[in-house]
Design a protein around this motif. Structure first.
Motif, PDB file in Angstrom:
ATOM      1  N   GLU A  34       0.753  -1.133  -0.043  1.00 27.37           N
ATOM      2  CA  GLU A  34       0.203   0.029  -0.116  1.00 27.37           C
ATOM      3  C   GLU A  34       0.677   1.280   0.083  1.00 27.37           C
ATOM      4  O   GLU A  34       2.111   1.279   0.327  1.00 27.37           O
ATOM      5  CB  GLU A  34      -1.104  -0.027   1.210  1.00 27.37           C
ATOM      6  CG  GLU A  34      -0.201  -0.096   2.472  1.00 27.37           C
ATOM      7  CD  GLU A  34      -1.101  -0.205   3.623  1.00 27.37           C
ATOM      8  OE1 GLU A  34      -2.303   0.537   3.807  1.00 27.37           O
ATOM      9  OE2 GLU A  34      -0.756  -0.822   4.580  1.00 27.37           O
ATOM     10  N   ARG A  35       0.377   2.353  -0.332  1.00 19.20           N
ATOM     11  CA  ARG A  35       1.212   3.551  -0.360  1.00 19.20           C
ATOM     12  C   ARG A  35       0.475   4.455   0.846  1.00 19.20           C
ATOM     13  O   ARG A  35      -0.842   4.634   1.140  1.00 19.20           O
ATOM     14  CB  ARG A  35       0.829   4.464  -1.667  1.00 19.20           C
ATOM     15  CG  ARG A  35       1.322   5.801  -1.623  1.00 19.20           C
ATOM     16  CD  ARG A  35       2.908   5.979  -1.711  1.00 19.20           C
ATOM     17  NE  ARG A  35       3.517   5.174  -2.884  1.00 19.20           N
ATOM     18  CZ  ARG A  35       3.570   5.701  -4.095  1.00 19.20           C
ATOM     19  NH1 ARG A  35       3.233   6.932  -4.367  1.00 19.20           N
ATOM     20  NH2 ARG A  35       4.039   4.725  -5.250  1.00 19.20           N
ATOM     21  N   LEU A  36       1.550   4.947   1.564  1.00 18.74           N
ATOM     22  CA  LEU A  36       1.175   5.797   2.925  1.00 18.74           C
ATOM     23  C   LEU A  36       1.913   7.056   2.635  1.00 18.74           C
ATOM     24  O   LEU A  36       3.057   7.259   2.886  1.00 18.74           O
ATOM     25  CB  LEU A  36       1.642   5.092   4.055  1.00 18.74           C
ATOM     26  CG  LEU A  36       1.180   5.841   5.500  1.00 18.74           C
ATOM     27  CD1 LEU A  36      -0.329   6.148   5.383  1.00 18.74           C
ATOM     28  CD2 LEU A  36       1.801   4.885   6.477  1.00 18.74           C
ATOM     29  N   GLY A  37       1.142   8.094   2.048  1.00 19.65           N
ATOM     30  CA  GLY A  37       2.046   9.402   1.801  1.00 19.65           C
ATOM     31  C   GLY A  37       3.005   9.117   0.780  1.00 19.65           C
ATOM     32  O   GLY A  37       3.029   8.985  -0.338  1.00 19.65           O
ATOM     33  N   LEU A  38       4.273   9.404   1.297  1.00 19.04           N
ATOM     34  CA  LEU A  38       5.432   9.476   0.432  1.00 19.04           C
ATOM     35  C   LEU A  38       6.173   8.062   0.350  1.00 19.04           C
ATOM     36  O   LEU A  38       7.223   7.834  -0.107  1.00 19.04           O
ATOM     37  CB  LEU A  38       6.432  10.408   0.828  1.00 19.04           C
ATOM     38  CG  LEU A  38       6.058  11.919   0.628  1.00 19.04           C
ATOM     39  CD1 LEU A  38       7.203  12.797   0.973  1.00 19.04           C
ATOM     40  CD2 LEU A  38       5.643  12.041  -0.795  1.00 19.04           C
ATOM     41  N   VAL A  39       5.416   6.959   1.233  1.00 20.95           N
ATOM     42  CA  VAL A  39       6.228   5.579   1.562  1.00 20.95           C
ATOM     43  C   VAL A  39       5.563   4.607   0.790  1.00 20.95           C
ATOM     44  O   VAL A  39       4.119   4.608   0.986  1.00 20.95           O
ATOM     45  CB  VAL A  39       6.461   5.586   2.998  1.00 20.95           C
ATOM     46  CG1 VAL A  39       7.188   4.365   3.098  1.00 20.95           C
ATOM     47  CG2 VAL A  39       7.126   6.670   3.430  1.00 20.95           C
ATOM     48  N   ASP A  40       6.011   3.717   0.227  1.00 27.07           N
ATOM     49  CA  ASP A  40       5.322   2.331  -0.050  1.00 27.07           C
ATOM     50  C   ASP A  40       5.631   1.240   1.112  1.00 27.07           C
ATOM     51  O   ASP A  40       6.614   1.059   1.589  1.00 27.07           O
ATOM     52  CB  ASP A  40       6.169   1.674  -1.357  1.00 27.07           C
ATOM     53  CG  ASP A  40       5.624   2.372  -2.595  1.00 27.07           C
ATOM     54  OD1 ASP A  40       4.375   2.853  -2.542  1.00 27.07           O
ATOM     55  OD2 ASP A  40       6.442   2.509  -3.589  1.00 27.07           O
ATOM     56  N   ALA A 106      15.556   4.394  -0.444  1.00 27.08           N
ATOM     57  CA  ALA A 106      15.533   4.544   1.090  1.00 27.08           C
ATOM     58  C   ALA A 106      14.486   3.485   1.716  1.00 27.08           C
ATOM     59  O   ALA A 106      13.361   3.689   1.065  1.00 27.08           O
ATOM     60  CB  ALA A 106      14.985   6.199   1.582  1.00 27.08           C
ATOM     61  N   PHE A 107      14.777   2.694   2.835  1.00 26.48           N
ATOM     62  CA  PHE A 107      13.998   1.713   3.208  1.00 26.48           C
ATOM     63  C   PHE A 107      14.058   1.679   4.593  1.00 26.48           C
ATOM     64  O   PHE A 107      15.018   2.286   5.320  1.00 26.48           O
ATOM     65  CB  PHE A 107      14.249   0.594   2.617  1.00 26.48           C
ATOM     66  CG  PHE A 107      15.638  -0.081   3.337  1.00 26.48           C
ATOM     67  CD1 PHE A 107      15.614  -0.817   4.476  1.00 26.48           C
ATOM     68  CD2 PHE A 107      16.700   0.342   2.655  1.00 26.48           C
ATOM     69  CE1 PHE A 107      16.663  -1.329   4.965  1.00 26.48           C
ATOM     70  CE2 PHE A 107      18.087  -0.266   3.390  1.00 26.48           C
ATOM     71  CZ  PHE A 107      18.029  -1.108   4.256  1.00 26.48           C
ATOM     72  N   SER A 108      13.227   1.170   5.438  1.00 25.61           N
ATOM     73  CA  SER A 108      13.272   0.726   6.900  1.00 25.61           C
ATOM     74  C   SER A 108      12.415  -0.397   7.077  1.00 25.61           C
ATOM     75  O   SER A 108      11.422  -0.898   6.369  1.00 25.61           O
ATOM     76  CB  SER A 108      12.643   1.954   7.932  1.00 25.61           C
ATOM     77  OG  SER A 108      11.354   2.145   7.673  1.00 25.61           O
ATOM     78  N   PHE A 109      12.640  -1.192   8.052  1.00 26.17           N
ATOM     79  CA  PHE A 109      11.857  -2.300   8.474  1.00 26.17           C
ATOM     80  C   PHE A 109      11.500  -2.049   9.920  1.00 26.17           C
ATOM     81  O   PHE A 109      12.126  -1.191  10.576  1.00 26.17           O
ATOM     82  CB  PHE A 109      12.667  -3.565   8.674  1.00 26.17           C
ATOM     83  CG  PHE A 109      13.321  -4.136   7.540  1.00 26.17           C
ATOM     84  CD1 PHE A 109      12.059  -4.923   6.562  1.00 26.17           C
ATOM     85  CD2 PHE A 109      14.445  -3.986   7.049  1.00 26.17           C
ATOM     86  CE1 PHE A 109      12.597  -5.530   5.451  1.00 26.17           C
ATOM     87  CE2 PHE A 109      15.007  -4.386   5.606  1.00 26.17           C
ATOM     88  CZ  PHE A 109      13.848  -5.176   5.046  1.00 26.17           C
ATOM     89  N   ASP A 110      10.126  -2.384  10.584  1.00 25.93           N
ATOM     90  CA  ASP A 110       9.706  -2.110  11.675  1.00 25.93           C
ATOM     91  C   ASP A 110      10.112  -2.808  12.778  1.00 25.93           C
ATOM     92  O   ASP A 110       9.551  -2.916  13.730  1.00 25.93           O
ATOM     93  CB  ASP A 110       8.081  -1.815  11.512  1.00 25.93           C
ATOM     94  CG  ASP A 110       7.295  -3.456  11.407  1.00 25.93           C
ATOM     95  OD1 ASP A 110       7.680  -4.004  11.228  1.00 25.93           O
ATOM     96  OD2 ASP A 110       6.033  -3.347  11.535  1.00 25.93           O
ATOM     97  N   ARG A 147       6.806  -5.256   8.681  1.00 21.31           N
ATOM     98  CA  ARG A 147       6.587  -4.302   7.711  1.00 21.31           C
ATOM     99  C   ARG A 147       7.741  -3.435   7.002  1.00 21.31           C
ATOM    100  O   ARG A 147       8.590  -3.104   7.836  1.00 21.31           O
ATOM    101  CB  ARG A 147       5.649  -3.102   8.154  1.00 21.31           C
ATOM    102  CG  ARG A 147       4.131  -3.461   8.759  1.00 21.31           C
ATOM    103  CD  ARG A 147       3.137  -2.369   8.567  1.00 21.31           C
ATOM    104  NE  ARG A 147       3.610  -0.992   9.289  1.00 21.31           N
ATOM    105  CZ  ARG A 147       3.096  -0.281   9.355  1.00 21.31           C
ATOM    106  NH1 ARG A 147       1.958   0.261   8.344  1.00 21.31           N
ATOM    107  NH2 ARG A 147       3.222   0.802   9.810  1.00 21.31           N
ATOM    108  N   LEU A 148       7.719  -3.657   5.767  1.00 20.39           N
ATOM    109  CA  LEU A 148       8.988  -3.033   4.983  1.00 20.39           C
ATOM    110  C   LEU A 148       8.512  -1.634   4.587  1.00 20.39           C
ATOM    111  O   LEU A 148       7.388  -1.629   3.774  1.00 20.39           O
ATOM    112  CB  LEU A 148       9.469  -3.854   3.752  1.00 20.39           C
ATOM    113  CG  LEU A 148      10.241  -3.016   2.556  1.00 20.39           C
ATOM    114  CD1 LEU A 148      11.410  -2.656   3.245  1.00 20.39           C
ATOM    115  CD2 LEU A 148      10.265  -4.243   1.484  1.00 20.39           C
ATOM    116  N   ALA A 149       9.053  -0.518   4.661  1.00 19.61           N
ATOM    117  CA  ALA A 149       8.970   0.655   4.043  1.00 19.61           C
ATOM    118  C   ALA A 149       9.726   1.223   2.973  1.00 19.61           C
ATOM    119  O   ALA A 149      11.088   1.190   3.576  1.00 19.61           O
ATOM    120  CB  ALA A 149       8.690   1.697   5.089  1.00 19.61           C
TER     121      ALA A 149
END
Length: 578
Positions: A34-40, A106-110, A147-149
């Motif tokens: 899903e798309r959340l603002g500027l982040v997938d 650019a990425f992050s994991f939760d 969750r991967l962003a």
């Protein structure tokens, strides 16, 4: 060689934006994109032995930023890039930065609490950038999904870090900043190491207050057995009465001098010389060779109760204003080992006990300060410390700058402090300027024997702290731009309202966007007396410039490009439109 070593070529890839793709394997399944603002946002169900992989175009990559980034290894090969993370070490976030300072990926994991490892780097074979997260047994036991962003558009890398950090901090309430969190600190550590005492502290207190410090951090050495750079005596956390016959009295004298008192403690260390060791030894099965002491396992309720009791007792008995809590990451040596306590996972136990300590301190001394240092910077523990400090870098002004700026990019509600600055007291006064100017975008900590410091050095420190306090709101709360990470952030700026502060740490070109700016402040931490610039906007403004030490202002007229005269190792304020 990530693509080859882990058979990533067999993964079925899913395309995101800008040529970035991700894949899962080993039983992991994609549940949603899903798309959340500027982040997938990609939600992945995980199983032990699985993996999540990202691949992005290498493009004109110049650096890979992560929370513990240092330019010594800006763009590693994929067989070399490794960064461990946990509740008390770093965070699973990364940004591939191009030569223009943009985030190409650019990425992050939760997964912020359990220990894990990010593998990353440039692929020699594919000419791409690859990231891999292996799903460990501990991670899969603690949660069912990750969750991967991924930042969708290309942004300035500072903005990309901020977008991801805001996402990781979502729902995590920060600790209310203490009264002294945003005030300069006098630290005893580099000044005296463990050789501190009531007399030493009080000899420096009035000078520290006079130059602008509002608190004294009593570091390692106040405690019984606090001599010799090892920790076999830790555990009782009572004063060495030969050094501090009346520690509460010392704190009262500091308060009378206008200084609050914060004390260092390493509560998870338990040494064989301590009286507490016999009762806690069964909960400390890991021996730290580099500290020469045992480390308590927080997965046991008895350990957590002991730690809370110790910290609470110190705050209450000595009327302290805060604690500097150290050596948290050594606890992660228990990760992956069987638990004999009531909490299975070390990361979960750490967030639990740090939460309990923070709550207990607040109940005993409301508004107290808690400091963590790198690498205890994960959003998972952000609610338990209002201050995060740069890691130890004695006399290395450049590293102090890089570390504090890295923390500034990641932090949301926490206040960033510099590592205590030190310098050679026989050096020219410019050494004082260089050390302090390099940490201006954080709260400065100073650690020098102030009582015997040359008067010129004390005066310069006082001048700069006065300037820092006048600019504090812009420096700490403005919109931050840090330049290229692989070059060590040679030019940094912060803007708040109509005030723009620009700092040059190398004689580089200053890109000045002066639209709407009424006050331009240039921090010149170089030996150059003029700095090159370019101006963005329409008509170049005319300004009235006043540098430190000058009594009369001079007229400055900006062209489209040119050089602006600024004193070396100094600060120049330019009022535009004057």
């Amino acid at each position: 060689m990530l693509l080859e070593d882990h058979q990533l070529q067999s993964i079925q890839w899913t395309e995101l934006s800008r040529g970035i793709s991700f894949g899962v394997d080993g039983g992991c399944l994609v549940e949603a994109v899903e798309r959340l603002g500027l982040v997938d946002i990609v939600t992945v169900s995980i199983v032990p032995g699985g993996q999540i992989v990202l691949e992005a175009p290498l493009g004109n990559a110049a650096a890979y930023w992560h929370p513990c980034f240092d330019p010594g290894d800006s763009l590693p090969a994929d067989w070399a890039g490794r960064e461990r993370f946990s509740a008390v070490r770093s965070a699973p976030i990364g940004v591939l930065v191009d030569a223009n300072g943009q985030s190409s990926f650019a990425f992050s994991f939760d997964c912020l609490t359990q220990e894990g490892e990010i593998e990353f780097g440039a692929s020699e074979e594919a000419k791409t950038f690859v990231v891999r997260l292996a799903i460990t047994d501990g991670l899969a036991a603690a949660r069912s999904t990750v969750r991967l962003a991924v930042v969708a558009p290309e942004l300035a890398h500072e903005q990309a870090v901020r977008e991801l950090s805001v996402l990781l901090h979502d729902g995590i309430a920060g600790r209310q900043a203490s009264e002294i969190a945003r005030e300069p600190v006098y630290s005893s550590w580099y000044a005296y190491s463990q050789q501190i005492s009531h007399d030493v502290i009080m000899r420096n207190a009035s000078v520290a207050s006079g130059i602008g410090c509002k608190s004294v951090f009593l570091d390692d050495g106040w405690q019984k057995f606090g001599d010799g750079r090892w920790y076999a005596g830790c555990g009782d956390w009572v004063p060495d009465t030969a050094k501090f016959p009346d520690l509460r009295g010392t704190v009262a004298e500091l308060n009378a001098a206008g200084l609050q008192a914060v004390m260092w403690i390493a509560p998870f260390l338990i040494g064989e010389q301590s009286a507490a060791y016999s009762g806690l030894a069964r909960y400390a099965t890991h021996y730290s060779e580099h500290l020469r002491t045992w480390v308590l396992d927080p997965r046991h309720r008895e350990v957590r109760e002991h730690l809370v009791a110790v910290c609470t007792r110190l705050m209450r008995d000595y009327a302290l204003d805060g604690l500097k809590i150290d050596f948290l990451n050594d606890v992660m040596n228990y990760a992956g080992t069987p638990s004999t306590g009531d909490v299975p996972d070390v990361g979960d136990a750490m967030t639990l006990v740090l939460s309990e300590i923070a709550q207990a301190l607040e109940s005993v001394r409301p508004g107290s300060l808690i400091e963590f240092r790198q690498p205890y910077i994960s959003p998972a523990v952000a609610p338990f410390a209002d201050v995060i400090r740069a890691n130890d870098c004695p006399a290395d002004a450049d590293q102090n700058r890089r570390s504090t700026l890295n923390l500034r990019l990641l932090a949301i509600s926490q206040v960033v402090h510099s590592d205590p600055i030190m310098w050679d007291p026989s050096a020219p006064v410019e050494a004082v300027s260089r050390q302090l100017l390099n940490v201006f975008f954080s709260v400065p900590q100073i650690s020098m024997p102030l009582d015997v410091l040359p008067e010129a050095h004390r005066a310069r420190a006082a001048e700069l702290l006065t300037q820092w306090r006048a600019l504090r709101d812009v420096l700490l709360g403005g919109e931050l731009s840090v330049g290229l990470p692989n070059e060590g952030y040679p030019v940094v700026s912060s803007r708040l309202g109509s005030t723009l502060v620009v700092a040059a740490y190398q004689p580089r070109l200053l890109d000045l966007d002066l639209e709407g700016v009424s006050e331009l402040v240039i921090l010149n931490s170089t030996a150059s007396s003029a700095l090159p610039y370019t101006v963005f906007g329409d008509v170049p403004p005319v300004g009235s410039a006043l540098a430190e030490g000058e009594t009369a202002a001079r007229v400055v007229e900006f062209a489209e490009r040119g050089f602006v005269e600024v004193p070396a190792w100094g600060i120049t304020r330019i009022t535009l439109g004057a």
